[in-house]
Design a protein around this motif. Structure first.
Motif, mmCIF file in Angstrom:
data_model
loop_
_atom_site.group_PDB
_atom_site.id
_atom_site.type_symbol
_atom_site.label_atom_id
_atom_site.label_comp_id
_atom_site.label_asym_id
_atom_site.label_seq_id
_atom_site.Cartn_x
_atom_site.Cartn_y
_atom_site.Cartn_z
ATOM 1 N N ALA A 29 0.816 -1.242 0.028
ATOM 2 C CA ALA A 29 -0.003 0.096 0.055
ATOM 3 C C ALA A 29 0.906 1.057 -0.162
ATOM 4 O O ALA A 29 0.373 2.343 -0.454
ATOM 5 N N GLN A 30 2.246 0.885 0.542
ATOM 6 C CA GLN A 30 2.930 2.305 0.407
ATOM 7 C C GLN A 30 3.678 2.226 -0.781
ATOM 8 O O GLN A 30 4.711 3.276 -1.048
ATOM 9 N N GLY A 31 3.561 1.470 -1.814
ATOM 10 C CA GLY A 31 4.253 1.521 -3.245
ATOM 11 C C GLY A 31 5.436 0.668 -3.472
ATOM 12 O O GLY A 31 6.227 0.970 -4.255
ATOM 13 N N PHE A 32 5.646 -0.410 -2.318
ATOM 14 C CA PHE A 32 6.658 -1.429 -2.712
ATOM 15 C C PHE A 32 6.190 -2.510 -3.280
ATOM 16 O O PHE A 32 5.376 -3.083 -2.994
ATOM 17 N N GLY A 33 6.860 -2.694 -4.391
ATOM 18 C CA GLY A 33 7.009 -4.205 -5.122
ATOM 19 C C GLY A 33 7.683 -5.290 -4.656
ATOM 20 O O GLY A 33 9.053 -5.170 -4.697
ATOM 21 N N PHE A 34 7.395 -6.485 -4.443
ATOM 22 C CA PHE A 34 8.368 -7.395 -4.061
ATOM 23 C C PHE A 34 7.477 -8.726 -4.148
ATOM 24 O O PHE A 34 6.197 -8.898 -4.420
ATOM 25 N N TYR A 35 8.015 -9.991 -3.859
ATOM 26 C CA TYR A 35 7.421 -11.275 -4.000
ATOM 27 C C TYR A 35 7.201 -11.774 -2.700
ATOM 28 O O TYR A 35 8.068 -11.737 -1.719
ATOM 29 N N ASP A 36 5.872 -12.295 -2.409
ATOM 30 C CA ASP A 36 5.680 -13.344 -1.459
ATOM 31 C C ASP A 36 6.722 -14.319 -1.246
ATOM 32 O O ASP A 36 7.011 -14.956 -2.341
ATOM 33 N N TRP A 37 7.061 -14.796 -0.116
ATOM 34 C CA TRP A 37 8.071 -15.972 -0.154
ATOM 35 C C TRP A 37 7.286 -16.911 1.148
ATOM 36 O O TRP A 37 7.485 -16.963 2.071
ATOM 37 N N GLY A 38 6.519 -17.721 0.520
ATOM 38 C CA GLY A 38 5.537 -18.588 1.320
ATOM 39 C C GLY A 38 4.605 -17.663 2.002
ATOM 40 O O GLY A 38 4.192 -16.768 1.550
ATOM 41 N N ALA A 39 4.133 -18.454 3.290
ATOM 42 C CA ALA A 39 2.977 -17.883 3.834
ATOM 43 C C ALA A 39 3.193 -16.752 4.674
ATOM 44 O O ALA A 39 2.168 -15.838 4.843
ATOM 45 N N ASP A 40 4.326 -16.539 5.256
ATOM 46 C CA ASP A 40 4.841 -15.611 6.348
ATOM 47 C C ASP A 40 6.127 -14.984 5.830
ATOM 48 O O ASP A 40 6.792 -14.395 6.815
ATOM 49 N N ALA A 41 6.484 -14.696 4.564
ATOM 50 C CA ALA A 41 7.643 -13.892 4.278
ATOM 51 C C ALA A 41 7.714 -13.274 2.923
ATOM 52 O O ALA A 41 6.711 -13.512 2.334
ATOM 53 N N ALA A 42 8.668 -12.397 2.721
ATOM 54 C CA ALA A 42 8.627 -11.737 1.551
ATOM 55 C C ALA A 42 10.077 -11.815 1.118
ATOM 56 O O ALA A 42 10.988 -11.743 2.031
ATOM 57 N N ARG A 43 10.165 -11.669 -0.082
ATOM 58 C CA ARG A 43 11.714 -11.524 -0.572
ATOM 59 C C ARG A 43 11.877 -10.103 -1.629
ATOM 60 O O ARG A 43 10.899 -9.666 -2.338
ATOM 61 N N PHE A 44 12.910 -9.291 -1.113
ATOM 62 C CA PHE A 44 13.218 -8.149 -1.542
ATOM 63 C C PHE A 44 14.440 -8.231 -2.465
ATOM 64 O O PHE A 44 15.469 -8.732 -1.863
ATOM 65 N N VAL A 45 14.585 -7.807 -3.364
ATOM 66 C CA VAL A 45 15.947 -7.936 -4.215
ATOM 67 C C VAL A 45 16.144 -6.525 -4.859
ATOM 68 O O VAL A 45 15.149 -5.622 -5.366
ATOM 69 N N THR A 46 17.437 -6.185 -4.487
ATOM 70 C CA THR A 46 17.803 -4.822 -4.868
ATOM 71 C C THR A 46 18.540 -4.954 -6.385
ATOM 72 O O THR A 46 19.060 -6.066 -6.669
ATOM 73 N N ALA A 47 18.861 -3.802 -6.795
ATOM 74 C CA ALA A 47 19.562 -3.965 -8.247
ATOM 75 C C ALA A 47 20.571 -2.869 -8.409
ATOM 76 O O ALA A 47 20.858 -1.997 -7.274
ATOM 77 N N TRP A 48 21.407 -2.777 -9.445
ATOM 78 C CA TRP A 48 22.298 -1.926 -9.737
ATOM 79 C C TRP A 48 21.947 -0.305 -9.841
ATOM 80 O O TRP A 48 22.797 0.457 -9.315
#
Length: 331
Positions: free
Chosen positions: A295-314
């Motif tokens: 809702a604050q504008g962050f895009g990321f993938y869910d990682w299972g039921a209780d986690a998220a994965r965030f990946v940074t880039a160059w």
């Protein structure tokens, strides 16, 4: 503010410049001057003789490298979370003509000699069982963990003792080198082949298979053609790799991505599932917390039921990394 994947990042300007510079007539396939210069450039980077083949995808790089070491009746020891097992759609079996992946365990998606021995020691030496032919490790691992040089050396010693090939999936090899603050040769160790990733790190459509045993490259050239990966205008792939290596763009890009990940990690505390040793973060978050972040504008993938994965880039912007860190701290 996207943290979905470093695959979603834009292409580095140096790559576009190199593509435009390469846009002149030259010999087709890999007979052009730009492709011909890759062996010397990569050999200088690693401080030892290398033979380099370009391909368009990391999946092709991994599978074509392994196909030089593994017969159809053999197997590849890899981590149960390895990209070749989880995310390549059965491509290893296709390229290796039915060879099997032999799955091992390890914290942070990393292998250790004991875990490898636990897989291969029970295998009988007879025709009724799949025999191990190679080991594949990932630098940095699928959970963003980096192998220290001594860890790679220990696996290489085991591989040599057992007569096994050793492959390194280096989709995020640059990030591991940046984190370890060591030479590329130290981060790769004594492997037989490295899939040197560029696409995740600012490239567009080129990955490099680096063979530290040039004889393997002789085999791979035929397999690359048979697999449909010998592009007729290969100079455009070679140009991307040159552009990333010139002036250590590849390393600067990785350092930028790692720095952004470290900024975010500093706010995660006990939410972190794995140590952050590259540009991936795995963070405990409830469904409601993930919804609040989106809702604050962050895009990321869910990682299972209780986690998220965030990946940074160059090209992750400092203010975006800082904003995500603050948002996670405020959950």
């Amino acid at each position: 503010m996207q943290f979905l994947s470093d695959n979603a990042a834009s292409v580095h300007p140096a790559v576009w410049d190199a593509l435009r510079a390469a846009d002149t007539p030259d010999a087709p396939y890999d007979g052009d001057a730009i492709s011909a210069g890759l062996d010397d450039k990569v050999s200088a980077l690693f401080g030892r003789e290398c033979a380099v083949l370009w391909v368009a995808t990391g999946t092709a790089a991994n599978c074509l490298a392994l196909a030089t070491m593994v017969q159809p009746h053999g197997g590849v020891v890899c981590h149960e979370e390895a990209h070749i097992e989880v995310d390549e759609g059965g491509a290893p079996g296709f390229y290796l003509h039915g060879a099997k992946l032999l799955l091992a365990h390890g914290d942070g998606a990393k292998l250790a000699p004991d875990a490898i021995r636990a897989v291969i020691d029970p295998i009988r030496d007879d025709v009724h069982q799949v025999q191990p032919h190679a080991i594949s490790i990932t630098q940095a691992s699928e959970y963003g963990r980096s192998y220290r040089p001594e860890e790679v050396a220990a696996i290489a010693t085991l591989a040599k003792h057992r007569g096994l090939g050793l492959h390194m999936d280096g989709a995020r090899f640059a990030n591991a080198v940046a984190f370890l603050d060591c030479s590329p040769s130290e981060a790769a160790g004594p492997v037989d082949a490295l899939s040197f990733g560029f696409v995740k790190n600012g490239g567009m459509s080129a990955e490099a298979i680096v063979f530290f045993d040039p004889a393997l490259a002789d085999v791979a050239r035929y397999r690359r053609k048979r697999a449909g990966h010998l592009q007729s205008k290969g100079r455009y792939l070679a140009a991307q790799i040159h552009a990333m290596l010139d002036g250590d763009v590849w390393l600067a890009n990785a350092r930028n991505a790692n720095a952004a990940a470290a900024e975010i990690a500093s706010a995660c505390g006990e939410r972190l599932m794995h140590a952050v040793e590259a540009n991936e973060l795995f963070v405990h978050c409830t469904a409601a917390e993930r919804e609040a972040l989106r809702a604050q504008g962050f895009g990321f993938y869910d990682w299972g039921a209780d986690a998220a994965r965030f990946v940074t880039a160059w090209n992750t912007r400092e203010e975006h990394a800082r904003a995500l860190a603050q948002a996670i701290a405020g959950l």
